[in-house]
Design a protein around this motif. Structure first.
Motif, PDB file in Angstrom:
ATOM      1  N   UNK A 113      31.929  -4.676   1.993  1.00  0.00           N
ATOM      2  CA  UNK A 113      30.992  -5.698   1.545  1.00  0.00           C
ATOM      3  C   UNK A 113      29.559  -5.334   1.951  1.00  0.00           C
ATOM      4  N   UNK A 114      29.427  -4.842   3.179  1.00  0.00           N
ATOM      5  CA  UNK A 114      28.114  -4.448   3.662  1.00  0.00           C
ATOM      6  C   UNK A 114      27.515  -3.311   2.861  1.00  0.00           C
ATOM      7  N   UNK A 115      28.344  -2.343   2.479  1.00  0.00           N
ATOM      8  CA  UNK A 115      27.839  -1.227   1.682  1.00  0.00           C
ATOM      9  C   UNK A 115      27.354  -1.690   0.314  1.00  0.00           C
ATOM     10  N   UNK A 116      28.068  -2.632  -0.279  1.00  0.00           N
ATOM     11  CA  UNK A 116      27.594  -3.165  -1.562  1.00  0.00           C
ATOM     12  C   UNK A 116      26.276  -3.916  -1.382  1.00  0.00           C
ATOM     13  N   UNK A 117      26.138  -4.629  -0.271  1.00  0.00           N
ATOM     14  CA  UNK A 117      24.864  -5.286   0.026  1.00  0.00           C
ATOM     15  C   UNK A 117      23.746  -4.250   0.157  1.00  0.00           C
ATOM     16  N   UNK A 118      24.056  -3.130   0.815  1.00  0.00           N
ATOM     17  CA  UNK A 118      23.077  -2.061   0.942  1.00  0.00           C
ATOM     18  C   UNK A 118      22.704  -1.467  -0.406  1.00  0.00           C
ATOM     19  N   UNK A 119      23.678  -1.335  -1.295  1.00  0.00           N
ATOM     20  CA  UNK A 119      23.392  -0.824  -2.636  1.00  0.00           C
ATOM     21  C   UNK A 119      22.454  -1.752  -3.394  1.00  0.00           C
ATOM     22  N   UNK A 120      22.671  -3.062  -3.229  1.00  0.00           N
ATOM     23  CA  UNK A 120      21.772  -4.026  -3.870  1.00  0.00           C
ATOM     24  C   UNK A 120      20.366  -3.904  -3.295  1.00  0.00           C
ATOM     25  N   UNK A 121      20.268  -3.595  -2.005  1.00  0.00           N
ATOM     26  CA  UNK A 121      18.954  -3.390  -1.396  1.00  0.00           C
ATOM     27  C   UNK A 121      18.245  -2.205  -2.043  1.00  0.00           C
ATOM     28  N   UNK A 122      18.994  -1.137  -2.360  1.00  0.00           N
ATOM     29  CA  UNK A 122      18.364   0.013  -3.022  1.00  0.00           C
ATOM     30  C   UNK A 122      17.883  -0.354  -4.417  1.00  0.00           C
ATOM     31  N   UNK A 123      18.586  -1.261  -5.071  1.00  0.00           N
ATOM     32  CA  UNK A 123      18.152  -1.697  -6.402  1.00  0.00           C
ATOM     33  C   UNK A 123      16.829  -2.461  -6.294  1.00  0.00           C
ATOM     34  N   UNK A 124      16.697  -3.305  -5.274  1.00  0.00           N
ATOM     35  CA  UNK A 124      15.441  -4.029  -5.068  1.00  0.00           C
ATOM     36  C   UNK A 124      14.287  -3.038  -4.878  1.00  0.00           C
ATOM     37  N   UNK A 125      14.490  -2.035  -4.031  1.00  0.00           N
ATOM     38  CA  UNK A 125      13.440  -1.034  -3.819  1.00  0.00           C
ATOM     39  C   UNK A 125      13.162  -0.229  -5.086  1.00  0.00           C
ATOM     40  N   UNK A 126      14.210   0.078  -5.824  1.00  0.00           N
ATOM     41  CA  UNK A 126      14.041   0.832  -7.068  1.00  0.00           C
ATOM     42  C   UNK A 126      13.243   0.023  -8.094  1.00  0.00           C
ATOM     43  N   UNK A 127      13.521  -1.274  -8.169  1.00  0.00           N
ATOM     44  CA  UNK A 127      12.770  -2.143  -9.078  1.00  0.00           C
ATOM     45  C   UNK A 127      11.302  -2.207  -8.674  1.00  0.00           C
ATOM     46  N   UNK A 128      11.050  -2.258  -7.357  1.00  0.00           N
ATOM     47  CA  UNK A 128       9.665  -2.288  -6.879  1.00  0.00           C
ATOM     48  C   UNK A 128       8.937  -0.998  -7.247  1.00  0.00           C
ATOM     49  N   UNK A 129       9.594   0.150  -7.048  1.00  0.00           N
ATOM     50  CA  UNK A 129       8.977   1.430  -7.391  1.00  0.00           C
ATOM     51  C   UNK A 129       8.760   1.528  -8.891  1.00  0.00           C
ATOM     52  N   UNK A 130       9.732   1.084  -9.666  1.00  0.00           N
ATOM     53  CA  UNK A 130       9.586   1.109 -11.126  1.00  0.00           C
ATOM     54  C   UNK A 130       8.374   0.279 -11.564  1.00  0.00           C
ATOM     55  N   UNK A 131       8.237  -0.905 -10.999  1.00  0.00           N
ATOM     56  CA  UNK A 131       7.118  -1.769 -11.360  1.00  0.00           C
ATOM     57  C   UNK A 131       5.788  -1.132 -10.984  1.00  0.00           C
ATOM     58  N   UNK A 132       5.743  -0.507  -9.790  1.00  0.00           N
ATOM     59  CA  UNK A 132       4.509   0.143  -9.355  1.00  0.00           C
ATOM     60  C   UNK A 132       4.148   1.310 -10.267  1.00  0.00           C
ATOM     61  N   UNK A 151       0.827  -1.214   0.000  1.00  0.00           N
ATOM     62  CA  UNK A 151       0.000   0.000   0.000  1.00  0.00           C
ATOM     63  C   UNK A 151       0.858   1.258   0.000  1.00  0.00           C
ATOM     64  N   UNK A 152       1.924   1.277   0.806  1.00  0.00           N
ATOM     65  CA  UNK A 152       2.808   2.436   0.843  1.00  0.00           C
ATOM     66  C   UNK A 152       3.531   2.602  -0.500  1.00  0.00           C
ATOM     67  N   UNK A 153       3.958   1.484  -1.084  1.00  0.00           N
ATOM     68  CA  UNK A 153       4.629   1.525  -2.383  1.00  0.00           C
ATOM     69  C   UNK A 153       3.723   2.145  -3.442  1.00  0.00           C
ATOM     70  N   UNK A 154       2.460   1.718  -3.505  1.00  0.00           N
ATOM     71  CA  UNK A 154       1.542   2.244  -4.507  1.00  0.00           C
ATOM     72  C   UNK A 154       1.199   3.701  -4.217  1.00  0.00           C
ATOM     73  N   UNK A 155       1.158   4.079  -2.936  1.00  0.00           N
ATOM     74  CA  UNK A 155       0.917   5.489  -2.614  1.00  0.00           C
ATOM     75  C   UNK A 155       2.025   6.359  -3.182  1.00  0.00           C
ATOM     76  N   UNK A 156       3.275   5.952  -2.945  1.00  0.00           N
ATOM     77  CA  UNK A 156       4.398   6.725  -3.459  1.00  0.00           C
ATOM     78  C   UNK A 156       4.387   6.776  -4.986  1.00  0.00           C
ATOM     79  N   UNK A 157       4.107   5.641  -5.615  1.00  0.00           N
ATOM     80  CA  UNK A 157       4.068   5.601  -7.079  1.00  0.00           C
ATOM     81  C   UNK A 157       2.983   6.539  -7.609  1.00  0.00           C
TER      82      UNK A 157
END
Length: 252
Positions: free
Chosen positions: A69-88, A26-32
């Motif tokens: 290594x942790x920062x790269x993991x965090x960057x991948x997390x932003x990609x997941x969120x970005x993909x979700x927003x793009x799809x929405x 619901x929050x994702x679709x609100x932002x989209x």
């Protein structure tokens, strides 16, 4: 519209909604919906979203992992969120492009400044994932850097509070909101707006910041229409009139 080209910074934690982890649909679709509404008005929109709802680089050190290594993991997390927003956004009919700070060819275009500018000029919502592609830099820094690079009129930091306060309004009921404030006053009062690297980059490039409540439906569109919402940070703490250097995107 008050602004022609904006950089919207969203936190990953905000995507959790009422959950403890992950993405609330619901929050994702609100932002989209909010983003598409201003894009439909002719505003050129770029978005940077954090990854704290999945993983933050600083968590790595807390459990004994390598920080890089942790920062790269965090960057991948932003990609997941970005993909979700793009799809929405695309579900709502918006035209989008996802550009990554490092190469993930199957799901993202690599970040190229000229390509990002062209997408914006064509009226596409541009989402910047993976930060700047290097460790030790936050998504706030990525937002400031990308905003400077694409010559955005303003950085909009969408939060769950309606601006910058004298103290944490969730802890101090006597805290008062600043409607406008200068970069120097923010630094002098040690107010937490962005990390210092991101904030200094905006200050050095005279790039205004607006901190506002993104969780109230319609706020983003009201900001674009010129309503006095949130807290505006400028060089002198006064009202800001953006330039008209960016042409409106062509109609589809």
């Amino acid at each position: 519209m008050q602004y022609n080209r904006i950089l919207l910074k969203l936190s990953g934690e905000a995507l959790m909604g009422e959950q403890q982890y992950g993405i609330d649909a619901n929050r994702l679709m609100q932002y989209a919906t909010e983003v598409k509404s201003v894009a439909d008005l002719g505003v050129q929109v770029a978005v940077v979203i954090g990854g704290g709802n999945i993983f933050r680089g600083v968590q790595a050190e807390q459990v004994g992992l390598d920080r890089v290594q942790g920062d790269y993991m965090g960057m991948l997390a932003t990609v997941i969120n970005s993909m979700a927003l793009q799809s929405a956004l695309e579900k709502l009919g918006a035209s989008t492009r996802l550009l990554s700070g490092f190469s993930i060819q199957q799901v993202c275009e690599p970040y190229v400044r000229r390509r990002a500018l062209r997408h914006l000029e064509k009226g596409r919502v541009v989402i910047f994932g993976a930060g700047i592609g290097s460790p030790y830099f936050t998504t706030d820094s990525a937002a400031s850097l990308r905003a400077v690079e694409i010559e955005a009129d303003v950085v909009l930091k969408g939060t769950r509070v309606d601006g910058i306060y004298t103290a944490d309004p969730e802890k101090d009921p006597t805290a008062t909101r600043y409607p406008r404030i200068s970069f120097d006053d923010v630094m002098e009062k040690n107010l937490k707006v962005m990390d210092m690297t991101a904030f200094t980059l905006c200050k050095e490039n005279n790039l205004p910041i607006i901190v506002f409540d993104m969780n109230t439906p319609g706020n983003l569109e009201r900001l674009m229409a010129g309503e006095d919402l949130g807290t505006l940070v400028t060089m002198d703490g006064q009202a800001y009139k953006p330039s008209e250097k960016h042409a409106a995107p062509p109609k589809a």
